[in-house]
Design an enzyme around this catalytic site. Sequence first.
Site, PDB file in Angstrom:
ATOM      1  N   GLY A 274       0.994  -1.048  -0.141  1.00 13.50           N
ATOM      2  CA  GLY A 274       0.198   0.123  -0.140  1.00 13.50           C
ATOM      3  C   GLY A 274       0.741   1.168   0.176  1.00 13.50           C
ATOM      4  O   GLY A 274       1.993   1.660  -0.430  1.00 13.50           O
ATOM      5  N   SER A 275       0.391   2.336   0.755  1.00 11.46           N
ATOM      6  CA  SER A 275       0.922   3.638   0.607  1.00 11.46           C
ATOM      7  C   SER A 275       2.426   3.789   1.229  1.00 11.46           C
ATOM      8  O   SER A 275       2.717   4.962   1.184  1.00 11.46           O
ATOM      9  CB  SER A 275      -0.035   4.628   0.964  1.00 11.46           C
ATOM     10  OG  SER A 275      -1.207   4.736   0.372  1.00 11.46           O
ATOM     11  N   THR A 276       2.915   2.792   1.944  1.00  9.33           N
ATOM     12  CA  THR A 276       4.128   2.992   2.417  1.00  9.33           C
ATOM     13  C   THR A 276       4.993   3.019   1.003  1.00  9.33           C
ATOM     14  O   THR A 276       6.211   3.577   1.304  1.00  9.33           O
ATOM     15  CB  THR A 276       4.522   1.699   3.146  1.00  9.33           C
ATOM     16  OG1 THR A 276       4.331   0.358   2.381  1.00  9.33           O
ATOM     17  CG2 THR A 276       3.571   1.454   4.425  1.00  9.33           C
ATOM     18  N   PHE A 277       4.835   2.347   0.023  1.00  9.33           N
ATOM     19  CA  PHE A 277       5.302   2.519  -1.154  1.00  9.33           C
ATOM     20  C   PHE A 277       5.694   4.087  -1.487  1.00  9.33           C
ATOM     21  O   PHE A 277       6.840   4.426  -2.445  1.00  9.33           O
ATOM     22  CB  PHE A 277       5.058   1.839  -2.279  1.00  9.33           C
ATOM     23  CG  PHE A 277       5.682   0.324  -2.206  1.00  9.33           C
ATOM     24  CD1 PHE A 277       6.159  -0.114  -1.158  1.00  9.33           C
ATOM     25  CD2 PHE A 277       6.041  -0.178  -3.507  1.00  9.33           C
ATOM     26  CE1 PHE A 277       6.810  -1.576  -1.209  1.00  9.33           C
ATOM     27  CE2 PHE A 277       6.554  -1.355  -3.485  1.00  9.33           C
ATOM     28  CZ  PHE A 277       7.056  -2.129  -2.457  1.00  9.33           C
ATOM     29  N   LYS A 278       5.087   4.940  -1.110  1.00 12.41           N
ATOM     30  CA  LYS A 278       5.027   6.449  -1.542  1.00 12.41           C
ATOM     31  C   LYS A 278       6.380   6.775  -0.966  1.00 12.41           C
ATOM     32  O   LYS A 278       6.565   7.749  -1.302  1.00 12.41           O
ATOM     33  CB  LYS A 278       3.901   7.208  -1.020  1.00 12.41           C
ATOM     34  CG  LYS A 278       2.403   6.633  -2.041  1.00 12.41           C
ATOM     35  CD  LYS A 278       1.217   7.304  -1.410  1.00 12.41           C
ATOM     36  CE  LYS A 278       0.105   6.903  -2.018  1.00 12.41           C
ATOM     37  NZ  LYS A 278      -1.206   7.081  -1.293  1.00 12.41           N
TER      38      LYS A 278
END
Length: 568
Positions: A274-278
């Site tokens: 999820g958004s941890t990859f941002k």
Amino acid sequence: MIGVPRILQLSGRTAARRALETGRSRVLMTGAVMAAVFVLIGVRLVDLALLQPGTEPREIRANLSTRGAAGRAEITDRNGIVLAANLATSSLIVDTAHAPGRLLDRLAPILPDLDRSEAARRLASGRRYIVLRRHLTPEEQYEVNRLGVPGVGFRREQRRVYPAGSLTVHVVGFSDPDGRGLAGIERKLDSDLRERSAPLALSLDIRVQHALRRVLSERMALHRAAGAVGLVLEIETGEVLALVSLPDFDPHRPSVASESERFNRATLGVFEMGSTFKIFNTAMALETGAVTLTDAFDATHPIRISRFLIRDFYPQRRVLTIAEIFLHSSNIGSAMMARQVGGGTQREFFRRLGFLAPMGIELGEVGRPLFPRRWSPINTMTISYGYGMAVSALHLAAGAGAMVNGGLLRRPTLLRGGGRVGPPPRRVLSPVTSEKMRRLMRLVVVEGTGKRAAARGYMVGGKTGTAEQVVNSGYDRKKLLSTFVAAFPIHRPRFVILTMLEDPKGTAETHGYATAGWVAAPIVANAVRRIAPLLEVPPVDESSGDLRERMHVDYVRVSKRNGSRAAR
């Protein structure tokens, strides 16, 4: 002239003297022989009582090999606390040629948990010597010995014991009754543990491990999650101070553990994060010069590409700067950034981070990342916000550490001092970009989706990530993976901490939400408060002007109505 009687008298005395001397010699010889026999008996008794390795009959011992964990080195945490050791025990062995017919009846009161049917099968197997029961307690051995049953003896063995129990099972692992490692460090470093004499010191800190597991298990129970993961990583060395995977199990009874309990979610499980990859998407865009913090993208409407629709969970419905895209966790903005950088650059960036290969760590239970063979434009966009690529929690923690430590990627290790003897760190990011990422991650905790991760005095900075899980080849919106990855103190990063809940359920306290900001971020806050003092991290005054200035992010908010800009 001597008469005949006198001669006879002298001859009789000589014969008597000779007979007396002969008798005395025989007595002395007999005494010497008897003394030698008693000495031999005494020596044998001392040998049997003190010097022999087992109390069982020699004939039985000669027909059974020595087994167990003998010679296997201890395993300790970084402070010398024993996590695995050998314990001397005895096993019950039977010479079936001399054992009485009702042996099991006589043993039943002493060994009530003995499997009668299995024991009877062994006794009837036709083998003369059998092990009827392994690892008796001293009391059980005494009671069996007191029976005086013929054909019954004992063999000394070494049993591998784990004083920390389930607390460290997914790291330390376990071994079989013969001392062969079957999981974890016990399996991966099996040969080394057999050969070395000194204890093997792990990087784990049992205090940090216990604190993290406790807060994780509490939240896992509160949100009725299917599983949980927790990690604490020392940034400077890459040493893993805590690694928790829940549910776990008793290493002394691995056969009764379920598949879910034995599954190491921290290193073997690979997930779309999820958004941890941002974190990585933003760092990549800044590093390549494709964007600056004040550049902006229009996130007013969802993006339609092919049959896919990219939308925001917390839609701002306006133009967002790069800093705002990170702050508000905009999927739309992240996808636009990735598209501008390009798929080839993105793939190479993740390769340098080690996200395209299994994690090199001292465990056999490591998962292989999943990523597209053909890196299409849609893959480039969805990977930017954590879909279409699956990695382990350890990959994520190690990568996050490189984003905040000045740009150096260190391979994680479970051995104390392993970071000093392992491969040198690899530069994946410039110090300038790393400083920007520290500020952005702090901004998320101060103003964004990670507010509940704040632990006053310890300057936490991080990023939320909520991903729908794949069910039957599709995504289930109600089955989430909620993750928070953080570093502290973020102005001078020393530790990365990651928490994850698998399929959590919302509560009244979270207003029914089970997203990362509601369920994973509070675990980080609670854990940091507990472990920071243990790790000798002094609290700071977060309101000081110096710290506020160091962590300030200059970004511009773009008004939706008239396009005017306001400094933030």
